[in-house]
Design a protein around this motif. Structure first.
Motif, mmCIF file in Angstrom:
data_model
loop_
_atom_site.group_PDB
_atom_site.id
_atom_site.type_symbol
_atom_site.label_atom_id
_atom_site.label_comp_id
_atom_site.label_asym_id
_atom_site.label_seq_id
_atom_site.Cartn_x
_atom_site.Cartn_y
_atom_site.Cartn_z
ATOM 1 N N LYS A 21 0.847 -1.199 0.000
ATOM 2 C CA LYS A 21 0.000 0.000 0.000
ATOM 3 C C LYS A 21 0.882 1.247 0.000
ATOM 4 N N GLY A 24 -0.559 8.770 0.358
ATOM 5 C CA GLY A 24 -0.691 9.969 -0.468
ATOM 6 C C GLY A 24 0.625 10.636 -0.833
ATOM 7 N N THR A 191 4.956 4.436 3.480
ATOM 8 C CA THR A 191 4.497 5.771 3.841
ATOM 9 C C THR A 191 5.661 6.758 3.804
ATOM 10 N N ASP A 192 5.477 7.934 4.440
ATOM 11 C CA ASP A 192 6.531 8.948 4.372
ATOM 12 C C ASP A 192 7.401 8.950 5.622
ATOM 13 N N TYR A 197 7.082 4.986 15.198
ATOM 14 C CA TYR A 197 7.974 5.580 16.190
ATOM 15 C C TYR A 197 7.290 5.610 17.561
ATOM 16 N N ASP A 200 4.836 10.560 17.265
ATOM 17 C CA ASP A 200 4.930 11.175 15.939
ATOM 18 C C ASP A 200 6.247 11.955 15.858
ATOM 19 N N ARG A 202 7.262 14.079 13.944
ATOM 20 C CA ARG A 202 7.101 15.513 13.627
ATOM 21 C C ARG A 202 6.834 16.319 14.891
ATOM 22 N N GLN A 227 -1.448 8.707 13.669
ATOM 23 C CA GLN A 227 -2.095 8.603 12.356
ATOM 24 C C GLN A 227 -1.385 7.627 11.412
HETATM 25 P P1 ADP Z 1 0.067 8.017 4.370
HETATM 26 O O1 ADP Z 1 -0.379 9.143 3.529
HETATM 27 O O2 ADP Z 1 1.252 7.276 3.824
HETATM 28 O O3 ADP Z 1 -1.046 7.098 4.788
HETATM 29 P P2 ADP Z 1 -0.030 9.309 6.957
HETATM 30 O O4 ADP Z 1 0.181 10.787 6.907
HETATM 31 O O5 ADP Z 1 -1.415 8.815 7.113
HETATM 32 O O6 ADP Z 1 0.674 8.683 5.684
HETATM 33 O O7 ADP Z 1 0.837 8.656 8.132
HETATM 34 C C1 ADP Z 1 2.215 8.952 8.226
HETATM 35 C C2 ADP Z 1 2.442 10.059 9.235
HETATM 36 O O8 ADP Z 1 1.992 9.606 10.516
HETATM 37 C C3 ADP Z 1 3.886 10.407 9.464
HETATM 38 O O9 ADP Z 1 4.322 11.389 8.548
HETATM 39 C C4 ADP Z 1 3.918 10.908 10.897
HETATM 40 O O10 ADP Z 1 3.999 12.312 10.997
HETATM 41 C C5 ADP Z 1 2.571 10.459 11.481
HETATM 42 N N1 ADP Z 1 2.699 9.722 12.745
HETATM 43 C C6 ADP Z 1 1.893 9.904 13.827
HETATM 44 N N2 ADP Z 1 2.263 9.112 14.827
HETATM 45 C C7 ADP Z 1 3.306 8.378 14.388
HETATM 46 C C8 ADP Z 1 4.125 7.369 14.967
HETATM 47 N N3 ADP Z 1 3.930 6.933 16.228
HETATM 48 N N4 ADP Z 1 5.107 6.812 14.215
HETATM 49 C C9 ADP Z 1 5.309 7.232 12.951
HETATM 50 N N5 ADP Z 1 4.589 8.195 12.344
HETATM 51 C C10 ADP Z 1 3.594 8.765 13.046
#
Ligand code: ADP
Ligand code: ASP
Ligand code: MG
Length: 432
Positions: A21, A24, A191-192, A197, A200, A202, A227
């Motif tokens: 998968k 975005g 994903t990005d 982690y 998050d 970020r 997320q």
């Molecule tokens: P996609 O578009 O690939 O589905 P999302 O934006 O839905 O990506 O999910 C990836 C984002 O989730 C990351 O960029 C990160 O900022 C956020 N995120 C939130 N909590 C976590 C976490 N515990 N570990 C990793 N990423 C996290």
């Protein structure tokens, strides 16, 4: 199925199946799409079957919602689903073209064409069945099915979407139906970020990457705001034993494996922290504490399709006050539903507070350790952060704080449990 019915065994017992998968950002422009296609080709060249699931490009879904809001301030949920679902249709066609360019035969499919049936709840539909015949047919023809994430068809033929972030759920539901685990396959969520982690990254730059996490912990973190995975995807994974591997789409590194058990799960108190940034608190004060009162209130809230967070009740003799938290986006609808309940009861007051956040820590090890809650409260207290409400379960502790304290509160909770060292400790086998 309750959700994915038991389906026939895989086509070729010697080949593993991978569902890949791409989110975005990962399909955000033609260059990234080409990299994703190369990743799919690499798996196929290893001798595996591949089914691809993609999200809408970049911020397309947000842009489509904004567009609808410029046309009307209350778009119908049905038309909104019809609109939002177009985002994924653009990306499946482009990914299929990119695969063909690399010499990999590919067929783009809508969720319905790929066999995904849902209930009829527009905007938050649940997958009720996955019929894998079309996927099997494409695979048998040597083609890679490229499926629209986030969408399905209800049993009466209506197009539905699965809730924001729902492409993860499409991927894991297809992986469950294809029994990927049986032959060493997996559901790879590209994903990005290069894995799950401890928070998050970020929000908490000191967060560390986990090599593995249990479904139970990942589900709780996802529900509490992480997320990176859609909660329903994790539920599917747990129910059908689908190994889920969260990885970076543009880098080769190993990511995080979401699986049933991790060797250190009893020893590590807390594996992660999460933040829900925008909550409101709805309070119905001085209402009669009659049998059936709570049932009536929450039935009205459920009928309005509102997802309720934590509920707290306080009693004063024959009267009670009930408070619950909801996401900011639900406040307009909840106000109408709660006011109607008060009209019916004929007494009581409604108060709505906004600007709250919820910071939570999660870990299966909490079941067998004492002092976890006190450590969190003490850390927030020493930082001068007031706590407005507390909720706990066997594996989580959540505190409601003012929104302005949210980002600092998660960093403090993260520090209090030494999560900045957990990633390295897991990798070295010394966690706990
Ligand atoms: P996609 O578009 O690939 O589905 P999302 O934006 O839905 O990506 O999910 C990836 C984002 O989730 C990351 O960029 C990160 O900022 C956020 N995120 C939130 N909590 C976590 C976490 N515990 N570990 C990793 N990423 C996290
Ligand atoms: N495109 C949808 C969204 O932005 C689904 C997803 O990305 O998983 O929510
Ligand atoms: Mg996502």
């Amino acid at each position: 199925m309750a959700e994915a019915s038991p389906l026939e065994p895989c086509r070729d017992a010697t080949m593993a199946t991978f569902v890949q998968k791409f989110g975005g950002t990962s399909v955000g422009d033609p260059t990234r799409i080409a990299r994703c296609a190369a990743r799919v080709k690499a798996r196929r060249d290893e001798g595996h079957h591949v089914v691809v699931v993609v999200s809408a490009m970049g911020h397309t879904t947000d842009e489509l919602i904004e567009l609808a809001e410029r046309v009307t301030d209350k778009p119908s949920r049905r038309e909104l689903d019809m609109l939002m679902a177009t985002g994924e249709q653009v990306s499946v066609a482009l990914v299929a073209m990119a695969l063909e360019r690399l010499g990999v035969p590919a067929t783009s499919l809508t969720g319905g064409q790929a066999g995904i049936t849902t209930d009829g709840a527009y905007g938050r539909a649940r997958v009720t069945r996955v019929a894998r015949e079309r996927l099997d047919r494409e695979i048998a023809l040597g083609r890679v099915p490229v499926v629209c994430g986030f969408q399905g068809l209800s049993s009466d033929g209506e197009l539905t979407t699965l809730g924001r972030g729902g492409s993860d759920t499409t991927a894991v539901a297809l992986a469950a139906a294809l029994h990927v685990a049986e032959h060493g396959g997996a559901c790879e969520i590209f994903t990005d970020v290069d894995g799950v982690y401890t928070a998050d990254p970020r929000l908490v730059p000191k967060a560390t990457k986990l090599a593995r996490i249990s479904y139970e912990e990942m589900l709780e973190l996802a529900l509490l705001g992480a997320q990176v995975m859609h909660p329903r995807a994790v539920l599917f994974g747990e129910r059908y034993g689908v190994p889920i591997h969260v990885r970076h789409s543009q880098r080769p590194d190993e990511g995080t494996l979401i699986c049933r058990e991790t060797p250190d799960m009893e020893d590590v108190m807390v594996v992660g922290a999460a933040l829900k940034p925008d909550l409101g608190r709805v309070s119905l004060r001085r209402i009669p504490n009659n049998p059936g009162m709570q049932g009536m209130l929450f039935e009205a809230v459920a009928k309005a399709g509102i997802l309720v967070d934590d509920i707290v009740q306080t009693e004063f003799g024959e009267m009670a006050s009930i408070s619950f938290t909801v996401d900011h986006s639900e406040l307009a609808d909840v106000k109408i539903a709660a006011s109607q309940v008060l009209d019916r009861v004929g007494t009581g007051e409604l108060a709505i507070e906004i600007g709250l956040s919820k910071v939570s820590v999660v870990g299966t090890g909490m079941k067998s350790h004492v002092g976890v809650a006190s450590r969190m409260f003490k850390a927030l207290g020493e930082a001068g952060i007031p706590i407005h409400n507390i909720t706990t379960s066997e594996i989580k502790i959540s505190c409601i704080v003012n929104k302005e304290h949210g980002a600092r509160a998660i960093a403090i909770a993260h520090d209090a449990f030494g999560l900045d060292k957990l990633g390295a400790a897991q990798a070295a086998g010394t966690a706990g």
